[in-house]
Design a protein around this motif. Structure first.
Motif, PDB file in Angstrom:
ATOM      1  N   VAL A  71       0.844  -1.193   0.000  1.00  0.00           N
ATOM      2  CA  VAL A  71       0.000   0.000   0.000  1.00  0.00           C
ATOM      3  C   VAL A  71       0.881   1.245   0.000  1.00  0.00           C
ATOM      4  N   ALA A 107       2.477   1.794  -3.419  1.00  0.00           N
ATOM      5  CA  ALA A 107       1.497   2.187  -4.432  1.00  0.00           C
ATOM      6  C   ALA A 107       1.052   3.632  -4.225  1.00  0.00           C
ATOM      7  N   LEU A 108       0.872   4.048  -2.983  1.00  0.00           N
ATOM      8  CA  LEU A 108       0.482   5.431  -2.703  1.00  0.00           C
ATOM      9  C   LEU A 108       1.552   6.411  -3.156  1.00  0.00           C
ATOM     10  N   ILE A 113      -5.354   4.347  -5.031  1.00  0.00           N
ATOM     11  CA  ILE A 113      -5.400   2.883  -4.973  1.00  0.00           C
ATOM     12  C   ILE A 113      -6.847   2.427  -4.981  1.00  0.00           C
ATOM     13  N   ASN A 125      -5.413  10.933  -4.812  1.00  0.00           N
ATOM     14  CA  ASN A 125      -4.496   9.927  -4.252  1.00  0.00           C
ATOM     15  C   ASN A 125      -5.080   9.263  -3.003  1.00  0.00           C
ATOM     16  N   ILE A 168      -7.343   6.044  -1.179  1.00  0.00           N
ATOM     17  CA  ILE A 168      -7.554   4.599  -1.265  1.00  0.00           C
ATOM     18  C   ILE A 168      -9.052   4.342  -1.189  1.00  0.00           C
ATOM     19  N   CYS A 176      -4.696   4.511 -11.447  1.00  0.00           N
ATOM     20  CA  CYS A 176      -4.512   4.031 -10.080  1.00  0.00           C
ATOM     21  C   CYS A 176      -3.918   2.626 -10.056  1.00  0.00           C
ATOM     22  N   ALA A 177      -3.377   2.287  -8.904  1.00  0.00           N
ATOM     23  CA  ALA A 177      -2.940   0.914  -8.662  1.00  0.00           C
ATOM     24  C   ALA A 177      -4.130   0.111  -8.156  1.00  0.00           C
ATOM     25  N   VAL A 190      -4.895  -2.866  -5.882  1.00  0.00           N
ATOM     26  CA  VAL A 190      -4.230  -3.652  -4.834  1.00  0.00           C
ATOM     27  C   VAL A 190      -5.215  -4.654  -4.244  1.00  0.00           C
ATOM     28  N   PRO A 204       0.241  -4.699  -6.281  1.00  0.00           N
ATOM     29  CA  PRO A 204      -0.745  -4.281  -7.297  1.00  0.00           C
ATOM     30  C   PRO A 204      -0.761  -5.242  -8.477  1.00  0.00           C
TER      31      PRO A 204
END
Length: 316
Positions: free
Chosen positions: A121, A124-125, A131, A197, A199, A238-239, A241, A261
């Motif tokens: 996480v 990815a952030l 995310i 950005n 989640i 975005c990723a 995850v 991811p």
């Protein structure tokens, strides 16, 4: 312009004082009281709720039996039936855990909660594109989501409850834990959160009808699988995850898993993307197959309208 469901929720408790809401208030009161019991007693009560549902909820039992038969053909008939019953017990515990998620502070569960892969996480952030947390409908759904927010700041997409009062309680509880509670159809709001950005918890593992889907394998069975995940990832960058959450079998406690991811996602091939998503969720389910919501008609939509309904009982 028609207002979205997101803007029309009424979460004021003062709106639900009429006597017609009293039965719902009684149910909510029982949930509140149940959430005060020791965890072991709640799990025991949850299993008994599951046993009762297994015995009397014949339609849901049939749906679960069909799903288990389709997804675990390697199991004997006796093993399949044992998994069906265990699934009802796990989801019965999940009913008790809703009260924990709504009426208890999840901080009290941190000593018995383990998180795995939080570094995925963080990395990815750092990419700055947000995310999409690829979750699933596990029996720990509400409590697991609540526990997740002890480790990360996140938003959530939800399908509103049909009962407005229950929806008010659920939404207010989630608003205490999540940054934003988005309606499941609020794609614009989702993209805005990712652009910032953030989640966002997101689940794709149910049958949403024939629109915007491909038939990708889920446990080897063609399942209507939405392509929106690819669209969201493509538009936002975005990723995606994968994450999951389960209760431990042999001791009171919970595990939360974050994974790297999805690689090369979206690929530009809707079928390949949906297959990857389904396989990723399938891998998580196999960790604790009883802790999944098998009561849902996952294979309701068939590749052809002429295909038989998998859940129709044959007349004797």
């Amino acid at each position: 312009m028609k207002k979205s469901k997101q803007t029309t929720r009424d979460t004021r408790y003062s709106s639900y004082l009429h006597p017609r809401w009293w039965p719902t208030w009684m149910g909510i009161g029982l949930m509140w009281l149940g959430a005060r019991l020791p965890l072991k007693i709640q799990w025991w009560l949850g299993r008994r709720i599951g046993d009762l549902a297994y015995r009397f909820a014949a339609r849901r039992r049939h749906i679960t039996e069909v799903n288990i038969h389709l997804c675990f053909p390697e199991l004997s008939e006796r093993e399949q039936q044992a998994l069906v019953k265990k699934s009802f017990q796990a989801n019965g515990i999940g009913v008790m855990e809703i009260g924990l998620a709504w009426f208890r502070n999840p901080t009290s569960f941190m000593p018995i909660t383990r998180v795995h892969g939080l570094e995925h996480v963080d990395s990815a952030l750092a990419q700055g594109k947000g995310i999409l947390l690829l979750g699933g409908h596990y029996s720990t759904l509400d409590l697991g989501g609540s526990l997740v927010t002890e480790f990360i700041e996140a938003d959530v997409m939800q399908r509103d409850h049909n009962n407005p009062l229950m929806n008010a309680v659920m939404t207010r509880a989630r608003e205490r834990r999540y940054g934003t509670v988005l309606d499941s159809r609020n794609l614009r709001g989702l993209l805005k959160q990712l652009k910032n950005n953030r989640i966002v918890w997101y689940a794709t593992d149910q049958d949403y009808g024939r629109k915007g889907i491909v038939f990708a394998p889920f446990f080897g069975v063609p399942a209507g699988s939405i392509t929106a995940t690819s669209r969201i990832a493509d538009r936002s960058g975005c990723a995606v995850v994968p994450f999951s959450h389960f209760r431990r079998e042999h001791e009171p406690g919970y595990d939360v898993y974050f994974h790297p991811p999805l690689d090369n996602f979206p690929s530009g091939d809707d079928m390949a993307d949906a297959t990857l998503v389904n396989k990723t969720i399938e891998n998580e389910i196999r960790k604790h197959p009883d802790q999944y919501l098998w009561m849902h008609r996952r294979f309701k939509t068939r590749p052809s309208r002429e295909n038989p309904d998998l859940y129709r009982k044959e007349a004797n």
